[in-house]
Design a protein around this motif. Structure first.
Motif, short mmCIF file in Angstrom:
data_model
loop_
_atom_site.label_atom_id
_atom_site.label_comp_id
_atom_site.label_asym_id
_atom_site.label_seq_id
_atom_site.Cartn_x
_atom_site.Cartn_y
_atom_site.Cartn_z
N ASP A 145 -25.52 -46.62 59.54
CA ASP A 145 -26.61 -45.93 58.78
C ASP A 145 -27.56 -45.22 59.48
N ALA A 146 -27.82 -44.05 59.11
CA ALA A 146 -28.63 -42.96 59.72
C ALA A 146 -30.23 -42.85 59.01
N GLY A 147 -30.30 -43.80 58.04
CA GLY A 147 -31.51 -43.70 57.09
C GLY A 147 -31.50 -42.63 56.27
N ALA A 148 -32.67 -42.41 55.42
CA ALA A 148 -32.72 -41.26 54.52
C ALA A 148 -33.88 -40.51 54.82
N ARG A 149 -33.47 -38.99 54.61
CA ARG A 149 -34.63 -38.25 54.85
C ARG A 149 -35.55 -37.96 53.65
N SER A 150 -36.77 -37.84 54.04
CA SER A 150 -37.72 -37.84 52.71
C SER A 150 -38.82 -36.95 52.88
N PHE A 151 -39.24 -36.35 52.06
CA PHE A 151 -40.50 -35.13 52.22
C PHE A 151 -41.71 -35.88 52.57
N TYR A 152 -42.54 -35.09 53.65
CA TYR A 152 -43.94 -35.26 53.99
C TYR A 152 -44.72 -33.91 53.94
N GLU A 222 -50.06 -37.64 61.79
CA GLU A 222 -51.20 -37.25 62.06
C GLU A 222 -51.76 -36.11 61.42
N VAL A 223 -50.72 -35.08 61.12
CA VAL A 223 -51.02 -34.08 60.36
C VAL A 223 -50.35 -33.64 59.19
N ALA A 224 -49.71 -34.75 58.64
CA ALA A 224 -49.07 -34.70 57.38
C ALA A 224 -49.16 -36.07 56.65
N LYS A 225 -50.19 -36.40 55.91
CA LYS A 225 -50.61 -37.64 55.54
C LYS A 225 -50.00 -38.28 54.27
N TYR A 226 -49.16 -37.37 53.93
CA TYR A 226 -48.43 -37.89 52.47
C TYR A 226 -46.97 -37.87 52.75
N TYR A 227 -46.31 -39.31 52.60
CA TYR A 227 -44.87 -39.42 52.96
C TYR A 227 -44.54 -39.94 51.69
N SER A 228 -43.59 -39.04 50.98
CA SER A 228 -42.76 -39.39 49.71
C SER A 228 -41.57 -39.96 49.89
N GLU A 289 -50.40 -42.05 53.11
CA GLU A 289 -50.21 -42.30 51.65
C GLU A 289 -48.89 -42.31 51.65
N VAL A 290 -48.09 -43.40 51.12
CA VAL A 290 -46.55 -43.55 51.14
C VAL A 290 -46.36 -43.80 49.63
N ASN A 291 -45.51 -43.05 49.07
CA ASN A 291 -45.15 -43.25 47.55
C ASN A 291 -43.81 -43.19 47.55
N THR A 292 -43.21 -44.11 46.67
CA THR A 292 -41.58 -44.04 46.25
C THR A 292 -41.39 -43.23 45.00
N VAL A 293 -40.39 -42.28 45.35
CA VAL A 293 -39.93 -41.58 44.03
C VAL A 293 -39.09 -42.67 43.09
N ALA A 294 -39.52 -42.68 42.10
CA ALA A 294 -39.03 -43.78 41.12
C ALA A 294 -37.96 -43.45 40.47
N ASP A 295 -37.69 -42.06 40.20
CA ASP A 295 -36.89 -41.53 39.34
C ASP A 295 -36.28 -40.44 40.08
N LYS A 296 -34.99 -40.24 40.44
CA LYS A 296 -34.37 -39.39 41.11
C LYS A 296 -33.71 -38.27 40.36
N ALA A 297 -33.29 -38.72 39.05
CA ALA A 297 -32.64 -37.98 38.29
C ALA A 297 -32.99 -36.49 38.01
N PRO A 298 -34.38 -36.21 37.88
CA PRO A 298 -34.87 -34.69 37.58
C PRO A 298 -34.58 -34.11 39.10
N PHE A 299 -34.46 -34.59 40.16
CA PHE A 299 -34.19 -33.93 41.61
C PHE A 299 -32.83 -33.69 41.40
N GLN A 300 -31.91 -34.50 41.22
CA GLN A 300 -30.36 -34.36 41.17
C GLN A 300 -30.07 -33.33 40.14
N ALA A 301 -30.95 -33.08 38.92
CA ALA A 301 -30.72 -32.30 37.86
C ALA A 301 -30.94 -30.72 38.56
#
Length: 328
Positions: A145-152, A222-228, A289-301
């Motif tokens: 496992d190398a983890g998952a990359r997410s947007f911030y 410290e400089v990007a407070k939103y992690y999605s 501020e951490v949020n989970t993307v609940a529906d990835k289908a629109p991203f995949q589309a």
């Protein structure tokens, strides 16, 4: 690490040392690793070699060389194919030049979750990629496992592709990742990883993407407070062995080595999950501020044009891509 594992590693190290001193017809393997010694991959590789040594009664011994001291990954992959290197852990991302099948896992949103990646790589998808590896002289023993990359970013939470529109997002220098951001209406900005903190701080870019330990350890929070938690790239790593080394083993030894490889993959995943959780604890405590993307289908589309281009260039990989995209 548990007391049992410490004893196990110590015993295997002693066996390896005796084999090197006294010979006894033992095979002394060399293992390549890019990570530092206390990294989850590194600890799991040591566990793999320890179990192989123990279960073969010292017939098979080896040393894991950490921190890239035996060269960079492209060279190590080639040396493993040729049998100069016996085993190593390689990210599947850069392996595409040698093994086209591995390019598939670099497609954005190809996996819907870490758990799905584990399940598919441990099953039919992993078996198909292993066929491609074996055709090029490499045998897969386990999928790390190398983890998952997410947007911030510094502006807002990202929950839909439309939230990325207009943002300047730093990406790795890869056409697939540039296309991914552009397909969502964002402005992809390839740049060196070491430049990201200052670029976020000064507004050269609005955001970036990476796994939690990288986001935390570089202080990007410290400089990007939103992690999605978009988990848009989930690229596994392979505990791989040279097919030349593998073919030189007896059937009993192959069974031991394969079992040890799979056990080490399970162990590495546990260690990685702990490392990720520790990083998440740090960034949340810092006010991220951490949020989970609940529906990835629109991203995949939204990735349709990225996939269309990839499959037009690699039509032979269509079945493998569909196998993953159609999986539950």
């Amino acid at each position: 690490m548990t007391h049992f594992r410490k004893l196990k590693l110590a015993g295997a190290t002693a066996l390896a040392a005796m084999s090197m001193v006294f010979g006894a017809g033992a095979a002394e393997w060399r293992g390549w690793n890019i990570h530092v010694e206390d990294y989850p991959v590194s600890v799991a590789m040591e566990s793999f070699m320890a179990e192989v040594t123990e279960k073969t009664g010292g017939e098979l011994t080896g040393t894991v060389f950490h921190a890239g001291v035996l060269g960079d990954q492209p060279d190590a992959i080639e040396q493993t194919r040729l049998g100069i290197m016996d085993f190593g852990v390689f990210s599947l991302g850069p392996m595409g030049q040698a093994v086209p099948e591995t390019n598939v896992v670099s497609l954005p949103f190809i996996f819907s979750s870490i758990d799905q990646m584990h399940r598919l790589m441990d099953g039919e998808v992993g078996a198909e990629i292993d066929k491609g590896l074996q055709a090029k002289g490499i045998v897969a023993l386990g999928w790390y496992d190398a983890g998952a990359r997410s947007f911030y970013n510094s502006q807002k939470p990202i929950n839909t592709p439309e939230d990325v529109a207009g943002m300047k997002i730093r990406v790795m220098s890869n056409d697939l990742f540039v296309g991914m951001v552009e397909a969502m209406g964002g402005n992809a900005t390839p740049m060196a990883f070491g430049e990201v903190y200052q670029s976020l701080q000064t507004g050269v870019v609005d955001g970036a993407e990476n796994n939690p330990p990288s986001y935390e350890s570089t202080n990007h929070y410290e400089v990007a407070k939103y992690y999605s938690l978009s988990e848009h790239l989930i690229i596994p790593e392979c505990l791989c062995m040279s097919k030349k080394t593998w073919d030189g083993l007896s059937a009993e030894q192959q069974e031991i080595v394969l079992a040890a490889g799979r056990a080490s993959a399970d162990y590495q995943r546990e260690l990685w999950a702990e490392r990720e959780q520790a990083s998440m604890d740090v960034i949340k405590a810092a006010g991220t501020e951490v949020n989970t993307v609940a529906d990835k289908a629109p991203f995949q589309a939204a990735m349709t044009e990225v996939y269309d281009k990839f499959l037009a260039d690699n039509p032979e990989l269509t079945d493998l891509v569909n196998m993953i995209r159609n999986a539950e």
